[in-house]
Design an enzyme around this catalytic site. Sequence first.
Site, mmCIF file in Angstrom:
data_model
loop_
_atom_site.group_PDB
_atom_site.id
_atom_site.type_symbol
_atom_site.label_atom_id
_atom_site.label_comp_id
_atom_site.label_asym_id
_atom_site.label_seq_id
_atom_site.Cartn_x
_atom_site.Cartn_y
_atom_site.Cartn_z
ATOM 1 N N CYS A 273 56.071 17.128 56.940
ATOM 2 C CA CYS A 273 57.039 16.040 57.033
ATOM 3 C C CYS A 273 57.104 15.501 58.463
ATOM 4 C CB CYS A 273 58.406 16.481 56.513
ATOM 5 S SG CYS A 273 59.395 15.085 55.993
ATOM 6 N N GLU B 11 56.199 23.632 51.335
ATOM 7 C CA GLU B 11 56.797 24.975 51.414
ATOM 8 C C GLU B 11 57.774 25.258 50.279
ATOM 9 O OE1 GLU B 11 57.380 22.476 53.509
ATOM 10 O OE2 GLU B 11 59.418 22.469 54.311
ATOM 11 N N HIS C 265 57.096 18.243 51.548
ATOM 12 C CA HIS C 265 57.370 19.627 51.957
ATOM 13 C C HIS C 265 56.711 20.612 50.987
ATOM 14 C CE1 HIS C 265 60.468 18.911 55.073
ATOM 15 N NE2 HIS C 265 60.736 17.827 54.366
HETATM 16 N N1 GLN Z 1 63.162 12.735 60.385
HETATM 17 C C1 GLN Z 1 62.032 12.394 59.582
HETATM 18 C C2 GLN Z 1 62.373 11.377 58.515
HETATM 19 O O1 GLN Z 1 63.505 11.199 58.162
HETATM 20 C C3 GLN Z 1 61.384 13.624 58.992
HETATM 21 C C4 GLN Z 1 62.234 14.318 57.993
HETATM 22 C C5 GLN Z 1 61.770 15.718 57.702
HETATM 23 O O2 GLN Z 1 60.964 16.292 58.401
HETATM 24 N N2 GLN Z 1 62.298 16.297 56.654
HETATM 25 O O3 GLN Z 1 61.497 10.749 57.972
#
Ligand code: GLN
Length: 537
Positions: free
Chosen positions: A381, A509, A507
């Site tokens: 992410c 994970e 994600h």
């Molecule tokens: N802050 C980033 C976004 O909002 C990444 C979010 C995250 O890593 N979950 O896109």
Amino acid sequence: MKYIFVTGGVVSSLGKGLTAAALGTLLENRGLKITLQKFDPYLNVDPGTMSPYQHGEVYVLNDGAETDLDLGHYERFTSTKLTRYNNLTSGQVYQTVLDKERRGDYLGKTVQVIPHVTDEIQNRILQITEQSKADVLITEIGGTTGDIEGLPFLEAIREFALDVGYNNAVFLHVTYVPFIKAAGELKTKPTQQSVAKLREIGIAPHILVCRCEQPLNKELRQKISMFCNVPYEAVIEEKDVEHSIYEVPLMLQRERLDDLICRLLRLDAPAANMSHWQDIIRKIVAPQHRVRIGVVGKYIELNDAYKSVYEAVNHGGIANDCGVEIEKIDAEEIEKYGPEKTLKGLGGILVPGGFGERGIEGKIQAAQFARERKIPYLGLCLGMQIATIEFARHVLKLSGAHSTEFDPNTPHPVIALLDEQKRVTQKGGTMRLGAQPCQLTVGSKAAHLYGAFVVQERHRHRYEYNNAYRSQFEEAGFCFSGTSPDGKLVEVIELKDHPFFIASQFHPEFQSKPNAPHPLFRGFIAATHAHIHHRPL
Ligand code: GLN
């Protein structure tokens, strides 16, 4: 449906969630269909708006619900697929009750905690009963007995158990038996008092799971049994695990917890065969290889903040028969002391998700270090956005390139908001959330690892790769190996001339399990292992 209610006493952080999940593993391996549910007494509607310092990780489900991290344990330890209905907070309960009151549903009655709030809680138990078609529902009540905010939940389960009757509901209380060094003994008084507190509310626990650092001897078990009014065999020892949380199901099986539950609930199910689980533990305890991974984050002093990430890394280790030592690296330390000092000797570098500006430059340095030194890199992410910014600045020479999250006036917004996100004004539940399909590119490393071309992965972010820069990146060897099926959103990137440099906007994970390690983590650990031994992958 049979019901197991898990409460906790004495102190928080006893691992109620783990105990519930481990019990789920055992019952599932006895051939029962189980599901789990968590009640959280706080007033937030969900943990999505809470800081990781307050709450630890926010665990995201397929349907996009932002939930308590215990649901992560439930999904990792069992095969249940959970939905937003498996996590209920006081905030949600009150929101529903107040909506009903405004609509006039209560027909002029005074709206009260009992019965209106407690009924709403019970409705959620009934809803899961109907939806899941499981044999057993394990419901964990967050917080500690004695908390004011937990009372409506305890009252609700007390009434519920009365309704479903004997042999259909079991109360399991997770408690603490501290070792007092000066006295050189384990003390049972806190447990006695916490059980007394429960009984005051009308709940007499059937089983006590005693968390302790030292084994409980016979006398102590007898004492707990007598003073807490539970049979001797219902005093269960749950010692701190030595190597891994995945030992907990085996430990509870040795204590015959699942036998006892089946007897109390009149469940006719054969003993659990846990040999595959024993294999997993064997690989954790005595792995063939070892590797050291750096996780570069912002909340590294907090074990719970990247829970699923750490677990998935360990699963990648299990898949490769490789013990993984996770070094938690504060991104701000990289800014202070430089990557050379802070990232030396690592087999791989992982940059997990995150929000806010603190530590961003340190993470960018970590990505650069991994790219230039050909150290395996996995970005999750924010970790993908970081890799993009780094590549833009140092390879494409787009000076000042950034995400508009951190620099709204950047000359090169390589990561930016989609139009639909620009219109969002509320914070809770408004990100791009939950499982979305991703199409993988033929011939990419990602497709090779997944062994598939379309996968479903969970999201939690607002910002996206900015398509205006695609061709420029591509020409320089930055591959888009996964996109949304319409090709519009970048989901996975990888670098051509690098042994392993993969990052995803989603994600991964959240879908990794000890018995089904996620392909990207499996590949990452395999690459780190090859990297330190200078072997081809
Ligand atoms: N802050 C980033 C976004 O909002 C990444 C979010 C995250 O890593 N979950 O896109």
